[in-house]
Scaffold this motif. Structure first.
Motif, PDB file in Angstrom:
ATOM      1  N   GLY A   1       0.772  -1.242   0.000  1.00 30.06           N
ATOM      2  CA  GLY A   1       0.000   0.000   0.000  1.00 30.06           C
ATOM      3  C   GLY A   1       0.802   1.290   0.000  1.00 30.06           C
ATOM      4  O   GLY A   1       0.234   2.369   0.168  1.00 30.06           O
ATOM      5  N   SER A   2       2.098   1.217  -0.170  1.00 30.69           N
ATOM      6  CA  SER A   2       2.900   2.445  -0.141  1.00 30.69           C
ATOM      7  C   SER A   2       2.845   3.168  -1.478  1.00 30.69           C
ATOM      8  O   SER A   2       2.468   2.596  -2.502  1.00 30.69           O
ATOM      9  CB  SER A   2       4.345   2.115   0.203  1.00 30.69           C
ATOM     10  OG  SER A   2       4.426   1.679   1.540  1.00 30.69           O
ATOM     11  N   SER A   3       3.272   4.427  -1.449  1.00 25.87           N
ATOM     12  CA  SER A   3       3.317   5.219  -2.666  1.00 25.87           C
ATOM     13  C   SER A   3       4.698   5.872  -2.767  1.00 25.87           C
ATOM     14  O   SER A   3       5.184   6.450  -1.794  1.00 25.87           O
ATOM     15  CB  SER A   3       2.209   6.276  -2.607  1.00 25.87           C
ATOM     16  OG  SER A   3       2.406   7.217  -3.631  1.00 25.87           O
ATOM     17  N   VAL A   4       5.299   5.742  -3.939  1.00 28.41           N
ATOM     18  CA  VAL A   4       6.673   6.221  -4.127  1.00 28.41           C
ATOM     19  C   VAL A   4       6.706   7.129  -5.356  1.00 28.41           C
ATOM     20  O   VAL A   4       6.204   6.751  -6.416  1.00 28.41           O
ATOM     21  CB  VAL A   4       7.632   5.024  -4.328  1.00 28.41           C
ATOM     22  CG1 VAL A   4       9.034   5.495  -4.689  1.00 28.41           C
ATOM     23  CG2 VAL A   4       7.667   4.135  -3.092  1.00 28.41           C
ATOM     24  N   GLY A   5       7.293   8.303  -5.214  1.00 29.08           N
ATOM     25  CA  GLY A   5       7.460   9.199  -6.353  1.00 29.08           C
ATOM     26  C   GLY A   5       6.271  10.108  -6.539  1.00 29.08           C
ATOM     27  O   GLY A   5       5.423  10.194  -5.653  1.00 29.08           O
ATOM     28  N   PRO A   6       6.153  10.806  -7.668  1.00 26.75           N
ATOM     29  CA  PRO A   6       7.071  10.789  -8.809  1.00 26.75           C
ATOM     30  C   PRO A   6       8.453  11.344  -8.445  1.00 26.75           C
ATOM     31  O   PRO A   6       8.588  12.059  -7.479  1.00 26.75           O
ATOM     32  CB  PRO A   6       6.365  11.698  -9.823  1.00 26.75           C
ATOM     33  CG  PRO A   6       5.481  12.579  -8.988  1.00 26.75           C
ATOM     34  CD  PRO A   6       5.047  11.754  -7.833  1.00 26.75           C
TER      35      PRO A   6
END
Ligand code: UD1
Ligand code: CA
Length: 449
Positions: free
Chosen positions: A305-310
């Motif tokens: 469930g993580s979010s990386v970036g942009p």
């Protein structure tokens, strides 16, 4: 039936025009030879022997780094493929079973094909892998007699009629170890190249009461690499395979052609990879993760469930717990980011451990390096790091603690405390106006001359 592998990797690869031995050039961030071995591993080989020659020390070091169960033997002079295989004889002393000969520069051979070869041993003493070539070019040709493989003729030695044959030799051979070495002893070098040809074992087998047959695979599997251009094509093919695999595993790739994987990249189901993402070596991404555009990841783990970036960069040792947010222009190295923690903007987090539910403000930097040593930063749970905080490590920030934005934190901050480490603000009434008036009149005087 126990299996062993002999991996031929002694060639120089002159056409690569390189200081590096050919088999150490990489596709998917792993040396060429590692690819053939990976497919082979599924057969649970009892022994693996790599025959090295040119750049032998480098190749042997790289092989050991991948796995310490690879025996290395040297072929001091490259006298031909049969001579190369013979070098492995001692290393296979006491081994009783089938040997498969693999090539270090032929990375796309599949598990299924290797299995097919070992199974075909039930029908013949020597099994050779062939393929129908679109353009048979200079490959050796398989001379068949029904199901029987009568002999293999090298292009250089072939007659006009034999050159018409389109069934070509991949080079891969499977045979019982003791039979193979007996046959190899009888191979001579009376041919156009003056080399000891491994393919000669086929005819020698028939002359010594043994049998030979061939199995086939798709030509794409036998793709060999001899030039940088072929290396680039192989990388392209490798990426295509990895992209298809990711899509089949339930990963969304918005623009598959722009996502680059390593051989060992793992991405979980229902993760979404936006365009222009690069996965360096040793990355694992769990399910339901979003990797946003233009992010670069290597040696890291991203949890559920993580979010990386942009535009994020995750470097070796970055360990993201569940539901973390790592935003744009954030670099993370050797750091554990706790569950639900956010590092959303323009930050460097290195050699650190951050607890759960913490917010790291824009422009925060862990000053981890003093020019000689690296130091650790620890941040607790539910802390709030104000924007533009410099955390001069070693330093720790407690649970539920805060730092005022713009602080340079050099001392530990206890739980629930607020640390302010910046010059105190002073407001001078009317001073701005007086300054402006003065400067503007100065400018007016100057332009009057
Ligand atoms: C070989 C086959 C040919 C086949 C082709 C498939 C022979 C004589 N011919 O030809 O029938 O169609 O592969 O690509 O086998 N090597 C060593 N030591 C040596 C010679 C070679 O380790 O003394 C290694 C090379 O590094 C290479 C492999 O064996 O990985 C094949 O050798 P190469 O010279 O490329 O054989 P080809 O002429 O391509
Ligand atoms: Ca070759």
């Amino acid at each position: 039936m126990p299996t062993a592998f002999i991996l031929l990797a002694a060639g120089k690869g002159s056409r690569m025009n390189s200081e590096l031995p050919k088999v150490l050039h990489q596709i998917g961030n792993e040396p060429l030879f590692a690819h053939a071995l990976k497919a082979g591993r599924t057969l649970n080989p009892e022994r693996i022997v790599a025959v090295v020659g040119h750049g032998g020390d480098l190749v042997s070091k790289a092989a050991k780094a991948i796995s310490d169960d690879i025996a290395i033997v040297q072929q001091l002079e490259q006298l031909g493929t049969a001579h190369a295989v013979l070098q492995a004889r001692e290393a296979l002393d006491g081994f009783d079973g089938d040997v498969v000969i693999l090539y270090g520069d032929t990375p796309f051979i599949s598990e299924d094909t290797l299995e097919k070869m070992t199974k075909a041993r039930a029908n013949a003493d020597v099994v050779v892998l062939g393929f129908e070539a679109d353009d048979p070019a200079r490959y050796g040709r398989l001379v068949m007699d029904g199901d029987k493989l009568s002999r293999i003729v090298e292009f250089k030695d072939a007659t006009k009629e034999e050159k018409e044959i389109t069934l070509c030799n991949s080079g891969l051979v499977c045979a019982d170890a003791s039979v193979l070495f007996e046959l190899l002893e009888k191979v001579g070098n009376d041919n156009a190249a003056g080399e000891y040809y491994l393919p000669d074992v086929v005819e020698i087998a028939w002359n010594n009461g043994k049998t030979a047959t061939s199995v086939t695979c798709d030509e794409s599997e036998t793709l060999g690499i001899n030039t940088r251009s072929e290396l680039a094509k192989a990388e392209n093919l490798f990426q295509e395979i990895k992209r298809t695999e990711a899509l089949e595993n339930g990963v969304t790739l918005i623009a598959p052609q722009t996502v680059f994987f390593s051989m060992d990249t793992v991405v979980g189901r229902d993760s979404i990879i936006e365009p222009n993402v690069v996965f360096g070596p040793q990355v694992t991404v769990e399910s339901g993760v979003k990797i946003r555009a233009f992010s670069h990841l290597e040696g890291c783990h991203v949890s559920l469930g993580s979010s990386v970036g942009p535009y994020a960069r995750l470097r070796p040792g970055a360990e993201l717990s569940n539901n973390t947010h790592v935003g744009n222009f954030v670099e993370i190295k050797n750091a554990i980011i706790g569950e639900g923690t956010k590092v959303n903007h323009l930050s460097y987090v290195g050699d650190a451990e951050i607890g759960a539910g913490t917010n790291v403000g824009a422009g925060t930097i862990t000053c981890n390096y003093d020019g000689v040593f690296k130091h650790k930063t620890t941040i607790g749970d539910h802390a709030f790091i104000g924007s533009n905080t410099m955390l001069v490590a070693p330093v720790s920030i407690g649970d539920h603690a805060m730092t005022a934005s713009g602080s340079v934190i050099t001392n530990n901050v206890e739980n629930e405390a607020l640390a302010i480490a910046r010059a105190k603000q002073v407001n001078k009434t009317g001073l701005a106006k007086r300054m402006f008036d003065k400067l503007r009149s100065l400018k007016a005087k100057k332009s009057e001359g």
